[in-house]
Design a protein around this motif. Structure first.
Motif, PDB file in Angstrom:
ATOM      1  N   PRO A   1       0.808  -1.237  -0.056  1.00  0.00           N
ATOM      2  CA  PRO A   1       0.023   0.019  -0.182  1.00  0.00           C
ATOM      3  C   PRO A   1       0.838   1.257  -0.002  1.00  0.00           C
TER       4      PRO A   1
ATOM      5  N   GLY B   1       0.200   5.103   1.300  1.00  0.00           N
ATOM      6  CA  GLY B   1      -0.825   6.173   1.934  1.00  0.00           C
ATOM      7  C   GLY B   1      -0.466   7.476   1.229  1.00  0.00           C
TER       8      GLY B   1
ATOM      9  N   VAL C   1      -7.370   5.122  -1.944  1.00  0.00           N
ATOM     10  CA  VAL C   1      -7.347   4.410  -0.436  1.00  0.00           C
ATOM     11  C   VAL C   1      -6.410   5.600   0.482  1.00  0.00           C
ATOM     12  N   ARG C   2      -7.018   5.983   1.404  1.00  0.00           N
ATOM     13  CA  ARG C   2      -6.285   7.043   2.280  1.00  0.00           C
ATOM     14  C   ARG C   2      -4.980   6.391   2.630  1.00  0.00           C
ATOM     15  N   ASN C   3      -5.303   5.294   3.628  1.00  0.00           N
ATOM     16  CA  ASN C   3      -4.039   4.803   4.350  1.00  0.00           C
ATOM     17  C   ASN C   3      -4.388   3.236   4.879  1.00  0.00           C
ATOM     18  N   SER C   4      -4.258   2.288   4.147  1.00  0.00           N
ATOM     19  CA  SER C   4      -4.252   1.155   4.640  1.00  0.00           C
ATOM     20  C   SER C   4      -2.967   0.653   5.171  1.00  0.00           C
TER      21      SER C   4
ATOM     22  N   SER D   1      -8.218  -2.811   5.481  1.00  0.00           N
ATOM     23  CA  SER D   1      -8.563  -1.781   6.373  1.00  0.00           C
ATOM     24  C   SER D   1      -8.333  -0.465   5.692  1.00  0.00           C
ATOM     25  N   ASP D   2      -8.935   0.808   6.025  1.00  0.00           N
ATOM     26  CA  ASP D   2      -8.531   1.984   5.782  1.00  0.00           C
ATOM     27  C   ASP D   2      -9.038   3.096   6.646  1.00  0.00           C
TER      28      ASP D   2
ATOM     29  N   CYS E   1     -13.831   5.179   9.834  1.00  0.00           N
ATOM     30  CA  CYS E   1     -12.799   4.285   9.167  1.00  0.00           C
ATOM     31  C   CYS E   1     -13.414   3.249   8.453  1.00  0.00           C
TER      32      CYS E   1
END
Length: 364
Positions: free
Chosen positions: A153, A155, A187-190, A205-206, A219
């Motif tokens: 990922p 972010g 996706v903001r931050n997985s 998850s995000d 979230c």
């Protein structure tokens, strides 16, 4: 149930800079389960990886270290801890494959070959160095796909912003050709994902954006059903909440809706589908979620391990599995990630208490 053994064993451990005397006595698991220490004093314990010989490797974020935890007598508690490397750039994400340990720093992926045989003498080599070097949301969780690609990922380096295409995504890296394929955008931050054991789809998850208040936006837990899907960030949060700045003129139907909206700011990190035989059958193929906990809410939220009840690619319920990491606004621990052991027990890392716990079910 409360576990008093842990209180004795961790009694003099340091948690968040203060001496802890009762954190593990506070941890509560469902009836029939126990939670005990697998290892203590593991600096900033984040993602874990299990080798073929049973050694547990643990990454960190701020500590910049990689540790090996060795349970030679197989009694469910590591009696030896080895420092593999230090001075790394937020090596939060780690994965094991073919005898080698892969570590995600901010800007690159490095490898320690034949790690079980070298441990404190392990030599590090760079295998991929084309990742952005922004530290904001730059630490990672990594995992190998069933096909052998490394899932990575990236972010966004902000709270909320429109960034260039190298941010806000999840992609797969072909380890032979070094070619990358985008699996998801928006996706903001997985900092956690796992493959559904039946459908084969990748769940992740995000973490939701900040500065919209205590209770929004949620979230998320998401599932990729088609390559290249867009999950809404920065235009929509939780599927339906338009961003006050970037959501104007956008249509929420253009983006994939979450499989599950969580509480605002609970910070879901590691997720894990349980596939073992030790836990009761009702836990089989269910999704465990480590809610690391809020830092920017007037009243804290998260600080627990939850279980999402999953049928196919649908979530039908969401219930607590481990609680007691926080009480009356006081933090005792912050769960990060889970891995499953060969006997069906599960390890849970805690980067605040610097610990790894072992959860098992006691068959009657």
């Amino acid at each position: 149930m409360r576990n008093k053994i842990l209180s004795t064993l961790i009694g003099l451990a340091f948690v968040g800079g203060a001496q802890a005397t009762d954190i593990t006595e506070r941890l509560v698991v469902p009836e029939g389960f126990t939670i005990e220490p697998y290892a203590l004093d593991v600096d900033n314990a984040r993602q874990m990886a299990l080798s073929d010989t049973g050694i547990v490797y643990v990454g960190s974020r701020k500590a910049g270290k990689i540790h090996a935890l060795i349970d030679a007598d197989k009694n469910g508690q590591a009696e030896r801890k080895v420092l593999i490397a230090e001075g790394l750039n937020m090596p939060s994400g780690i994965a094991f494959k073919g005898g080698d340990l892969y570590v995600a720093e901010i800007e690159r992926i490095v490898r320690f070959k034949d790690i079980d045989k070298s441990l404190d003498k392990a030599e590090m080599e760079v295998v991929f160095d084309q990742l952005p070097d922004k530290r904001h949301h730059g630490w990672k969780f990594i995992r190998f796909s069933p096909q052998g690609d490394l899932i990575i990922p990236v972010g966004v380096p902000c709270n909320v912003c429109e960034e260039d295409p190298e941010f806000g995504l999840i992609y797969s890296l072909d380890m032979d050709t070094k070619e990358v394929t985008t699996l998801a955008t928006g996706v903001r931050n997985s900092v956690g994902f796992d493959y559904h054991p039946q459908t084969g789809n990748l769940w992740f998850s995000d973490n939701g954006r900040d500065m919209m208040g205590d209770d929004i936006p949620p979230c998320e837990i998401n599932v990729i059903t088609e390559q290249g899907q867009h999950f809404g960030f920065p235009y929509f949060h939780g599927g339906t909440i338009a961003d006050p700045e970037f959501g104007k003129g956008k249509n929420m139907s253009d983006y994939v809706q979450p499989a599950l909206n969580l509480g605002a700011h609970v910070a879901p990190l590691g997720i894990h589908f349980y596939t073992g035989e030790q836990f009761p059958q009702t836990y089989k193929n269910q999704l465990f979620v480590a809610e690391h906990g809020s830092w920017n809410r007037s009243k804290k939220a998260g600080y627990r391990v939850m279980m999402a009840h999953v049928e196919g690619d649908k979530v039908t319920g969401y219930t607590p599995f481990i609680t007691g990491f926080m009480e009356n606004e006081e933090t005792f621990g912050r769960p990060v990630a889970m891995i499953q052991m060969p006997d069906g027990s599960m390890l849970v890392s805690d980067d605040y208490a610097n610990a790894v716990y072992r959860v098992q079910y006691n068959k009657k």
